[in-house]
Design an enzyme around this catalytic site. Structure first.
Site, PDB file in Angstrom:
ATOM      1  N   ASN A   6       5.194   3.051   0.579  1.00 52.63           N
ATOM      2  CA  ASN A   6       4.115   2.170   1.009  1.00 52.63           C
ATOM      3  C   ASN A   6       3.634   1.429  -0.236  1.00 52.63           C
ATOM      4  OD1 ASN A   6       1.847   0.960   2.013  1.00 52.63           O
ATOM      5  ND2 ASN A   6       0.644   2.847   2.194  1.00 52.63           N
ATOM      6  N   LEU A   7       3.982   0.159  -0.324  1.00 54.35           N
ATOM      7  CA  LEU A   7       3.645  -0.611  -1.535  1.00 54.35           C
ATOM      8  C   LEU A   7       2.201  -1.129  -1.502  1.00 54.35           C
ATOM      9  CD1 LEU A   7       7.029  -2.555  -2.008  1.00 54.35           C
ATOM     10  CD2 LEU A   7       6.354  -0.346  -2.963  1.00 54.35           C
ATOM     11  N   LYS A   8       1.519  -0.909  -0.380  1.00 54.92           N
ATOM     12  CA  LYS A   8       0.096  -1.293  -0.219  1.00 54.92           C
ATOM     13  C   LYS A   8      -0.112  -2.758  -0.623  1.00 54.92           C
ATOM     14  CE  LYS A   8      -1.105   3.458  -1.178  1.00 54.92           C
ATOM     15  NZ  LYS A   8      -2.159   4.421  -1.131  1.00 54.92           N
ATOM     16  N   HIS A  88      -2.403   4.390   9.049  1.00 51.51           N
ATOM     17  CA  HIS A  88      -2.561   4.824   7.654  1.00 51.51           C
ATOM     18  C   HIS A  88      -4.047   5.053   7.369  1.00 51.51           C
ATOM     19  CE1 HIS A  88      -2.663   4.725   3.278  1.00 51.51           C
ATOM     20  NE2 HIS A  88      -1.406   5.158   3.351  1.00 51.51           N
ATOM     21  N   GLU A  90      -5.908   4.362   4.965  1.00 52.59           N
ATOM     22  CA  GLU A  90      -6.680   3.223   4.434  1.00 52.59           C
ATOM     23  C   GLU A  90      -7.054   2.264   5.553  1.00 52.59           C
ATOM     24  OE1 GLU A  90      -3.913   2.352   1.308  1.00 52.59           O
ATOM     25  OE2 GLU A  90      -4.552   4.196   0.320  1.00 52.59           O
ATOM     26  N   GLU A 157      -0.699  12.912   6.159  1.00 49.67           N
ATOM     27  CA  GLU A 157      -1.216  12.519   4.848  1.00 49.67           C
ATOM     28  C   GLU A 157      -2.693  12.899   4.753  1.00 49.67           C
ATOM     29  OE1 GLU A 157       1.134   9.009   3.100  1.00 49.67           O
ATOM     30  OE2 GLU A 157      -0.234   8.149   4.536  1.00 49.67           O
ATOM     31  N   GLY A 163      -3.488   8.959  -3.321  1.00 48.58           N
ATOM     32  CA  GLY A 163      -3.852   8.219  -4.534  1.00 48.58           C
ATOM     33  C   GLY A 163      -4.757   8.984  -5.486  1.00 48.58           C
ATOM     34  N   SER A 193       0.056  11.740  -2.914  1.00 47.80           N
ATOM     35  CA  SER A 193       0.337  12.051  -4.325  1.00 47.80           C
ATOM     36  C   SER A 193       1.702  12.693  -4.565  1.00 47.80           C
ATOM     37  CB  SER A 193      -0.790  12.905  -4.910  1.00 47.80           C
ATOM     38  OG  SER A 193      -1.993  12.141  -4.940  1.00 47.80           O
TER      39      SER A 193
HETATM   40  C1  PEP Z   1       0.166   6.417   0.905  1.00 44.93           C
HETATM   41  O1  PEP Z   1      -0.391   5.360   0.634  1.00 44.93           O
HETATM   42  O2  PEP Z   1       0.651   6.576   2.027  1.00 44.93           O
HETATM   43  C2  PEP Z   1       0.242   7.461  -0.122  1.00 44.93           C
HETATM   44  C3  PEP Z   1       0.740   8.615   0.213  1.00 44.93           C
HETATM   45  O3  PEP Z   1      -0.234   7.131  -1.375  1.00 44.93           O
HETATM   46  P1  PEP Z   1      -0.054   8.004  -2.716  1.00 44.93           P
HETATM   47  O4  PEP Z   1       1.387   8.446  -2.772  1.00 44.93           O
HETATM   48  O5  PEP Z   1      -0.413   7.059  -3.819  1.00 44.93           O
HETATM   49  O6  PEP Z   1      -0.969   9.173  -2.618  1.00 44.93           O
END
Ligand code: PEP
Length: 236
Positions: A6-8, A88, A90, A157, A163, A193
């Protein structure tokens, strides 16, 4: 295994193009057979042919119309996109998407036959509130979702792990995944993470079918290293 990035809201279209081309080259060299998904920012979507499946981080549940600031199915079709991330954390917690809105999105893109990566996970307060409260919260994120959909992938998640550099213990991941597997037989990814240093121990867990990686996937060599780790684990 399924290894997803996921490049966000990172990497411009030029950078994303370079990223995908570099990753394709690395995968070609390693001959990886892992399923690799990359979700670029919306304005960085490009038509892509190769091993990597490019998906959308978000889209509105409409073909087109008066939905200012959104893109619809016809905009995804322009890039040949048939994979989407829904739910997600976010989008749930920063952008305020409700379960009802997510269900609409899910049903719309399901009707179009999209591969859907559907995310669930609890905030820290719910984890701290105890198992019953936490599971009640996660259960509610499954409400209205067709768990028998053949193109469904679930990503667990924990919000507090995204993050932050924090991760649940391996035992916690295994136990939670085992419970989620009872609810739905779709492939189940862990996200939060994940990085090169912990990818092996996470992906080695019996109930983990892959990983969804955010920050650590921005470095294409690191993301490729995680794909290689998955390949190695599958050989065993
Ligand atoms: C994500 O955005 O889905 C995610 C798992 O981010 P990170 O790996 O940075 O925790």
């Amino acid at each position: 295994m399924i290894i997803a990035a996921n490049l966000k809201t990172n990497l411009t279209r030029k950078q994303t193009t370079e990223y995908l081309n570099t990753l394709e080259g690395l995968i070609q060299t390693s001959k990886s057979t892992q399923e690799v998904l990359v979700f670029p920012a919306t304005s960085s979507l490009i038509p892509h042919a190769g091993h990597i499946i490019v998906g959308a981080q978000n889209a509105y549940p409409a073909v087109n119309g008066a939905f200012t600031g959104e893109i619809g199915a016809e905009h995804l079709a322009e890039f040949g996109i048939t994979t989407i991330l829904i739910g997600h954390s976010e989008r749930r917690h920063v952008l305020g998407e409700s379960q009802e809105e997510l269900v609409k999105k899910f049903n719309f893109y399901k009707e179009l036959g999209f591969k859907i990566v559907y995310c669930v996970g609890e905030p820290l307060s719910l984890r701290e509130a105890g198992e019953e409260a936490m599971m009640e919260y996660i259960d509610a994120q499954y409400e209205g979702i067709d768990l028998s959909y053949e193109n469904l992938i679930i990503a667990y998640e924990p919000v507090w792990a995204i993050g932050t550099g924090l991760t649940p213990t391996l035992q916690d991941i295994e136990e939670l995944h085992a419970k989620l597997k009872e609810k739905c037989s779709a492939p189940l990814l862990y996200g939060g993470s994940v990085k090169v240093a912990n990818a092996k121990e996470v992906m080695a867990l019996k109930s983990v079918d892959g990983v969804l990686v955010g920050g650590a996937a921005l470095n294409v060599n690191d993301f490729n290293a995680m794909i290689n780790i998955a390949q190695e684990l599958e050989k065993k």
